[in-house]
Design an enzyme around this catalytic site. Sequence first.
Site, PDB file in Angstrom:
ATOM      1  N   ILE A 343       0.812  -1.293  -0.216  1.00  0.00           N
ATOM      2  CA  ILE A 343       0.358  -0.044   0.059  1.00  0.00           C
ATOM      3  C   ILE A 343       0.798   1.157  -0.127  1.00  0.00           C
ATOM      4  O   ILE A 343       0.275   2.229  -0.448  1.00  0.00           O
ATOM      5  CB  ILE A 343      -0.975   0.042   1.575  1.00  0.00           C
ATOM      6  CG1 ILE A 343      -2.160  -0.900   0.789  1.00  0.00           C
ATOM      7  CG2 ILE A 343      -1.571   1.454   1.765  1.00  0.00           C
ATOM      8  CD1 ILE A 343      -2.866  -0.865   1.929  1.00  0.00           C
ATOM      9  N   ASP A 347       0.245   3.724  -5.843  1.00  0.00           N
ATOM     10  CA  ASP A 347      -0.208   4.930  -6.076  1.00  0.00           C
ATOM     11  C   ASP A 347      -1.730   5.228  -5.696  1.00  0.00           C
ATOM     12  O   ASP A 347      -2.459   5.505  -6.939  1.00  0.00           O
ATOM     13  CB  ASP A 347      -0.099   5.456  -7.814  1.00  0.00           C
ATOM     14  CG  ASP A 347       1.335   5.896  -7.774  1.00  0.00           C
ATOM     15  OD1 ASP A 347       1.778   5.331  -9.109  1.00  0.00           O
ATOM     16  OD2 ASP A 347       2.389   5.593  -6.941  1.00  0.00           O
ATOM     17  N   SER A 372      -7.498   6.655  -5.042  1.00  0.00           N
ATOM     18  CA  SER A 372      -6.237   7.120  -6.524  1.00  0.00           C
ATOM     19  C   SER A 372      -5.878   7.941  -6.068  1.00  0.00           C
ATOM     20  O   SER A 372      -5.774   9.300  -6.826  1.00  0.00           O
ATOM     21  CB  SER A 372      -6.793   6.941  -7.980  1.00  0.00           C
ATOM     22  OG  SER A 372      -6.173   6.781  -8.531  1.00  0.00           O
ATOM     23  N   ARG A 373      -4.497   7.836  -6.103  1.00  0.00           N
ATOM     24  CA  ARG A 373      -3.739   8.984  -5.943  1.00  0.00           C
ATOM     25  C   ARG A 373      -3.258  10.216  -6.914  1.00  0.00           C
ATOM     26  O   ARG A 373      -3.134  11.243  -7.527  1.00  0.00           O
ATOM     27  CB  ARG A 373      -2.601   8.634  -4.942  1.00  0.00           C
ATOM     28  CG  ARG A 373      -2.405   8.054  -3.352  1.00  0.00           C
ATOM     29  CD  ARG A 373      -1.695   7.981  -3.141  1.00  0.00           C
ATOM     30  NE  ARG A 373      -0.894   6.704  -2.340  1.00  0.00           N
ATOM     31  CZ  ARG A 373      -0.702   5.988  -0.766  1.00  0.00           C
ATOM     32  NH1 ARG A 373       0.495   7.531  -0.384  1.00  0.00           N
ATOM     33  NH2 ARG A 373      -0.325   5.836  -0.339  1.00  0.00           N
ATOM     34  N   VAL A 374      -3.635   9.229  -8.066  1.00  0.00           N
ATOM     35  CA  VAL A 374      -3.498  10.389  -9.511  1.00  0.00           C
ATOM     36  C   VAL A 374      -4.721  11.086  -9.923  1.00  0.00           C
ATOM     37  O   VAL A 374      -4.515  12.181  -9.756  1.00  0.00           O
ATOM     38  CB  VAL A 374      -3.352   9.178 -10.813  1.00  0.00           C
ATOM     39  CG1 VAL A 374      -3.925  10.197 -12.148  1.00  0.00           C
ATOM     40  CG2 VAL A 374      -2.068   8.646 -10.812  1.00  0.00           C
TER      41      VAL A 374
END
Lengths: 511, 130
Positions: A343, A347, A372-374
């Site tokens: 984790i 991303d 979702s870090r994007v």
Amino acid sequence: MAFEIVEKLKREIESFRDESKWERVGEVTEAGDGIVKISGLRNALSQEILLIETAKGEAIALAVNLEENFIGAIILGEGESVKVGDRVRQTGRVLSIKAGDELIGRVVNPLGEPLDGKGVIFRDSQKVKEYPLEKTAPNVLQREPVKTPLHTGVKSIDAMIPIGRGQRELLIGDRQTGKTALAIDTILNQKQDSARHQVICIYVAIGQKNSKIAKILKLLEESEALRYSIVVSAPASSPASLQYLAPFAGCAIGEYFMDQGKDALVIYDDLVKHADAYRELSLLLRRPPGREAYPGDIFYLHSRLLERAAKLNKDYGGGSLTAIPIIETKLGDVSAYIPTNVISITDGQIYLESSLFYQGIRPAVNVGLSVSRVGSSAQTKAMKKVASRLRLELAQFRELAAFVQFASDLDEATRQKIRRGELLTEILKQGDGEPIPFEKQVAILYAALNGFLDDVELQKMKEFENKFIDYLEKRHDEDILESIRESGELLKEVEDNLKSAILAFKNAFTL
Amino acid sequence: MKYRSDFYAKALFAATEKNPEETENIIRRFFRLLKKTGDISQSRKILESVEKLAVKKSGDRWVKIEYSRSMDKRMESNINNYFGSGYHVENVINPLLIAGVRITIDDEEELDISLAKKLRKMFSTAIHEY
């Protein structure tokens, strides 16, 4: 055919030249459980391929432990023929896999050997490139931000947890929650995303049952997904050394396509079995065990693998490698050692919950714990416009869920929110192996979020959705679906057309 | 096996080196130890390792020449003389070579001009292609 083979062999024998020269050799001093200890070979490199001369031919080993008095090596393949006293030679090469376009549609083992019975993979050795299994990840200057979406075909993911090309997004959940199903749906959907470059998909099966791999292969074949897919297989029956190498082999193949300027997707199913195989090898090599008996570099094992996923900038071809690692948890414990490691590397994660699965919410995505870090950088403008409120409305619904049973005692606004949440939950349900192209997702989510479906019965929601999509395909493919698909935007004119289409269909549906 | 043969060899060599006048007693006690640990079957390998350690200590190099069949004495002597002083030469018959010779120096470097190697190389290349 036999005559041709005999003639080729005769030519090979006649043209055979062997130059005798001094070579460095070692000797096997201990052998067992897929591990050998070798004396000599003082100049052996780490990760160098060694050849062991056994009675049944040459066995390949990989030097992993360079100790003071001996080398610890893992045998790549079956090691029964290796015995104490066998001679070992250096090759001077690190482990690599042959990569090329011919791999597409094939099933290979981590050493690049075909497993599908379709014969030799590379006929022209001139065109083949050797890609090392261990390679440094692209540095900061070689990369650019992730902007292009990788559509999975799953509404809840594409709308709220969007994945971009070059991202690492983890699929995590207990056994039998649909992790592999989601990964396969992502592969199947790449056939339908025609507005963007075709994504080459690589499915790496690590420690899986042969029956499961066979089932996946059959599905990919029947859906014509093998036209752009490769399967790297290291099933549970294969030695731990091959299970350890499988993800690196898949990554190396993906890097080949990335370096060609193409987009590639690699799915590691699953990294817990990978960690277990690495633990087995490390313990046999007498490396000091750490937490849960894993070796001290277990984090580095996965971090160096996943860092190789990237979006390269135009100076380096503009290709991308997207990674979808899968982690199986036990009893929903995401705070265990390996899950927390992965984790922190990826991303974002898509968390699949057993309780949602048994309630009939499939895919069983826990939207609250998934991220979702994007984010919306990897969404089309159309999807961004339509799905921006989705997460909020579902979050509000979850907050109010406890009051559902008292719905009749609530004010109109609250009842409306609950009703809307139930509707959205129903809309987000999706069958296994039924990925939906993003333009159709945009259409159906637009209808749901703008109140057009508020008066449709929940039990008829699935039927409405299927028939509505069918209606759009037949009547509005050019003016709505194609426009969204090609432009990625929901233009004013297209939005008006969509509104009219929804109203027209609703009238027909309710009659 | 309780300990590896090279561990036994290093211990025996160090003991005899430290007290060369007690060599006979040391060896007697050593064999008693091997019998006690159940490793008496390794004695030949251990003594070979001790011999190699002694050669290495003296600065010489250990050369093992394997022939596929017994050689003419004159030929054998010529090959041995080729190495000269500073090399301890061991001659061994190894029918598995089929024909030719294999020379190993200090168990680390090897020159293999046997027929067995050529056949192995030829067929591994040929089979790999087809």
